[in-house]
Scaffold this motif. Structure first.
Motif, PDB file in Angstrom:
ATOM      1  N   TYR A 344      -9.136   2.484 -16.706  1.00  0.00           N
ATOM      2  CA  TYR A 344      -8.100   3.506 -16.568  1.00  0.00           C
ATOM      3  C   TYR A 344      -7.486   3.625 -15.165  1.00  0.00           C
ATOM      4  N   THR A 513      -7.288  13.327 -18.542  1.00  0.00           N
ATOM      5  CA  THR A 513      -8.570  12.970 -19.147  1.00  0.00           C
ATOM      6  C   THR A 513      -8.500  11.609 -19.827  1.00  0.00           C
ATOM      7  N   SER A 514      -9.682  11.131 -20.260  1.00  0.00           N
ATOM      8  CA  SER A 514      -9.784   9.859 -20.981  1.00  0.00           C
ATOM      9  C   SER A 514      -9.664  10.062 -22.491  1.00  0.00           C
ATOM     10  N   GLU A 515      -9.290  11.266 -22.903  1.00  0.00           N
ATOM     11  CA  GLU A 515      -9.141  11.565 -24.332  1.00  0.00           C
ATOM     12  C   GLU A 515      -7.679  11.447 -24.762  1.00  0.00           C
ATOM     13  N   THR A 516      -7.472  11.125 -26.025  1.00  0.00           N
ATOM     14  CA  THR A 516      -6.138  11.198 -26.617  1.00  0.00           C
ATOM     15  C   THR A 516      -5.967  12.585 -27.227  1.00  0.00           C
ATOM     16  N   PRO A 543      -4.986   8.511 -23.018  1.00  0.00           N
ATOM     17  CA  PRO A 543      -5.755   8.704 -21.789  1.00  0.00           C
ATOM     18  C   PRO A 543      -4.932   8.444 -20.531  1.00  0.00           C
ATOM     19  N   TYR A 544      -4.930   9.415 -19.645  1.00  0.00           N
ATOM     20  CA  TYR A 544      -4.237   9.337 -18.358  1.00  0.00           C
ATOM     21  C   TYR A 544      -2.755   8.975 -18.510  1.00  0.00           C
TER      22      TYR A 544
END
Length: 553
Positions: A344, A513-516, A543-544
Motif C-alpha cells: 500500500y 485505512t486498508s479496508e474497502t 484501501p488508501y
C-alpha cells in the motif's frame, strides 16, 4: 476576501546535510543543491526552504549558529550560495532561509563575551539570572530534556537555554539584540533571499522569571507572552520585512492556537504570512505523560481530521495555513499517518499528498516526501544521531526506568527526527546516489526500491502524483482561496471535504485505512479529475484510495 500573493506557492524543504553531496566528503552541500534545481523545477515547487546553512559547531545540526553571515564550511562558500541563488532565480525558484533568532551557539562571539562578566557590552544579550538558594532560579525544563538553566562561574549566574545547553537563548527585551537580528535579516535579503522560516519564533517572547503570568507547556518550558510576541513581530515587519517586495515568512510556533495564529498571519500583512502549528504532528502522545511524544501508537483518523479541520475553519478569512505532513523534525509521513507496508505504500503516499495539497494554505514538501520515502526502522541506539532522541532514551530508560530499552527503541523507530534525516534517495546505485564518499549518516536500507531515478521513469509514481497536484492547485482558484467544509467528522476511516468558491465545488475523498468501504458524498454527480487508482468505482472506496471530483451544481 483578501487574496494573498503567495496563494500559489508550493515550498520544497531541503535539509542540506542530507540532500546531495557534490564533492564526495559525505555531506550534502550548496553545489549539490544547485545541481538538483531542475529536479525541483520539474516537481513544480516554486520556493525552496533551506534548513540552516550558517557557520555552526553542529551541536544541534546547524540550529546552533556561531556566525549568521558565514556559510558552514562543509556546505561551501558564500560564492557557492550566490551561484545557487542566481541559478534558482533564473529557473523561477525562490529561496527561503531558516532564521534562528531565539538562540545562538555558545560559540557565538556574542555569548563568548556575555559570559565573561556582568558589565561587558554583550552582558545583556542573553538571559541571565542569579542563583536562588544556591540553585537555578526555577525548575524550567529544556525541550531536549533536563534543566533549562546552566551555571557560569565567571558571572555567578545561570543562563537560559530552551533547547540544548549549547544553545543559549537571546534576550529579545534588549533593543540591541533585536537590532542585531534585523541587521542579519537585511544582510540576507539584500543578497536576494526571498523569505524566512523562523525557527521556534514563539520562544523569543518569554515571561519574566518572577512568575509574571507564568504558565507551562507540556515540556515544562514557560508559555510565550503572546502580547509581547505580537509587538516583536510587528516591529520586525515594520523595520525589515515591509521594506522588501513579496518576502515569504512563516513562523514555527509550537504553542500557537488558531486564534493566536490569526493574529500572527493576519491577511493585512503586518506580521508574518503564515504559521507552522504542531497540533496534528503532536497527536497520539504516550498515555504516560512522563514519556511525552514518545509512542508507537497510530494516529486516530477522527483526531487527525478534527485538528486539520479546526485550523482550516479557524484561519479562513483571518489568516493563512501552512500545510505539512513532515519536516526535518518529524518522522516520515507515510509511516506516521498511513502505512509504509509494501502492498500500500505508493497509494498511501499519494493519498496523503492529495489530502494535504487540496486544503486551504501553502503546502510544504519535505525532501523525499515526493518519493514516498519511509521511516528507517532502526533497531539499535547507536544507529541514532539526533540529540533529542538519544537524550530521551537515556532519560526514560537509564535514569527514570519508565520503560525498557526495547520499548523505547520502538518509540524511536516511530517518532525520532532521524527518520527524516537519512540521505536523500536519488538512485539505486551505491549510497543511493547521494555521495561518492561515505555518507555522514546511514541510508535507509530501502533505497534500492525507493529512489528518484526509478520514479522519474515511472509515470504512475508518487513523484508524478505530487507534480499533478502542484500544477492543479497553481491553476485552480477554488483550491487556492475557496472555503472548506468537512463531511462526516465522526467517520473513523474516511476523510472527505469540499472546497467551494463562487459556486465552483471540489470534493476530496481519502480512505486512511486498508479496508474497502462504501461512502456516498454525491460524487456520482461530478467528474473525477484526480485519483490514485486507475478506475472509479463510485461509492466504493478502496484501501488508501484518494479521489477528487469537480461537482456539478
Amino acid at each position: 476576501m483578501i487574496r494573498p500573493w503567495f496563494a500559489d506557492v508550493v515550498v520544497y524543504q531541503i535539509y542540506p546535510m542530507s540532500f546531495n553531496d557534490s564533492n564526495g566528503d559525505g555531506i550534502g552541500d550548496l553545489n549539490g543543491i544547485n545541481a538538483k534545481l531542475d529536479y525541483i523545477k520539474k516537481l513544480g515547487a516554486n520556493f525552496v526552504w533551506l534548513n540552516p546553512i550558517y557557520k555552526s559547531p553542529n551541536a544541534d545540526n546547524g540550529y546552533d549558529i556561531s556566525d549568521y553571515t558565514m556559510i558552514q564550511p562543509a556546505y561551501g562558500t558564500m560564492n557557492d550560495f550566490k551561484a545557487l541563488l542566481k541559478n534558482a532565480h533564473q529557473k523561477g525558484i525562490r529561496i527561503m532561509m531558516d532564521l534562528v533568532a531565539n538562540h545562538t551557539s555558545d560559540q557565538h562571539e556574542w555569548f563568548k563575551q556575555s559570559q565573561k562578566s556582568k558589565d561587558n557590552p554583550y552582558s545583556d544579550y542573553y538571559i541571565w539570572s542569579d542563583p536562588v538558594d544556591g540553585h537555578a532560579p526555577n525548575e524550567w525544563q529544556s525541550v531536549f530534556e533536563g534543566p533549562a538553566w546552566t551555571y557560569v562561574a565567571a558571572r555567578n549566574q545561570y543562563y537560559l537555554h530552551s533547547f540544548a545547553s549549547a544553545q543559549p537563548d537571546l534576550n529579545w527585551r534588549n533593543p540591541k539584540v533585536r537590532a542585531a537580528i534585523y541587521d542579519i535579516m537585511r544582510f540576507w535579503l539584500d543578497l536576494g533571499v526571498d523569505g524566512f522560516r523562523m525557527d521556534a519564533i514563539d520562544f523569543i517572547a518569554k515571561p519574566k522569571w518572577d512568575n509574571e503570568g507564568q504558565s507551562f507547556t507540556d515540556v515544562g518550558v514557560a508559555e510565550p507572552n503572546l502580547t509581547r510576541l505580537n509587538q516583536y513581530l510587528r516591529e520586525m515587519n515594520q523595520q525589515v520585512l515591509s521594506k522588501y517586495h513579496h518576502i515569504l515568512t512563516v513562523g514555527e510556533m509550537s504553542t500557537a492556537t488558531p486564534d493566536a495564529a490569526a493574529q500572527f498571519s493576519n491577511l493585512d500583512g503586518s506580521e508574518l504570512n503564515m504559521v507552522f502549528q504542531f497540533e496534528h504532528v503532536n497527536l497520539s502522545p504516550n498515555p504516560d505523560s512522563r514519556l511525552g511524544k514518545w509512542n508507537d501508537a497510530p494516529v486516530k483518523v477522527t483526531e487527525l481530521k478534527s485538528v486539520l479541520s479546526k485550523w482550516q475553519v479557524g484561519l479562513d478569512g483571518r489568516g493563512w495555513n501552512s500545510l505539512y505532513w513532515n519536516n526535518h523534525d518529524q518522522p516520515r509521513a507515510v509511516s506516521r499517518f498511513a502505512t509504509d507496508a509494501k502492498p500500500y505504500r505508493v497509494r498511501a503516499a499519494k493519498m496523503l499528498a492529495t489530502t494535504l495539497h487540496l486544503l486551504q494554505g501553502t503546502p510544504y514538501v519535505y525532501e523525499g516526501e515526493e518519493l514516498g520515502m519511509t521511516n528507517a526502522h532502526f533497531n539499535r541506539l547507536d544507529q541514532y544521531e539526533d540529540l533529542d532522541s538519544i537524550n530521551a532514551y537515556h532519560q526514560v530508560v537509564d535514569i527514570d526506568h519508565i520503560v525498557d530499552g526495547k520499548q523505547m527503541l520502538s518509540y524511536l523507530a516511530d517518532r525520532s527526527r532521524d527518520n527524516a534525516r537519512t540521505p536523500m534517495q536519488w538512485s539505486n546505485e551505491s549510497n543511493a546516489g547521494f555521495t561518492s564518499g561515505t555518507p555522514w549518516y546511514q541510508l535507509n536500507p530501502n533505497y534500492p526500491q525507493i529512489n528518484a531515478r526509478m520514479e522519474l521513469v515511472d509515470h504512475d509514481s508518487v513523484f508524478y502524483h505530487y507534480q499533478k497536484l502542484i500544477e492543479f492547485r497553481k491553476t485552480n482558484t477554488t483550491i487556492q482561496y475557496g472555503t472548506y467544509t468537512e463531511l462526516d467528522a465522526a467517520d473513523d476511516k474516511v476523510f472527505a471535504y469540499i472546497r467551494e468558491l463562487e459556486h465552483q465545488r471540489v470534493l476530496v475523498i481519502s480512505n486512511f485505512t486498508s479496508e474497502t468501504v462504501n461512502r456516498d458524498y454525491g460524487q456520482s454527480s461530478g467528474q473525477l479529475i484526480i485519483s490514485n487508482y486507475d478506475d472509479d468505482r463510485g461509492t466504493e472506496i478502496r484501501p488508501y484510495e484518494s479521489k477528487v471530483y469537480e461537482l456539478n451544481n
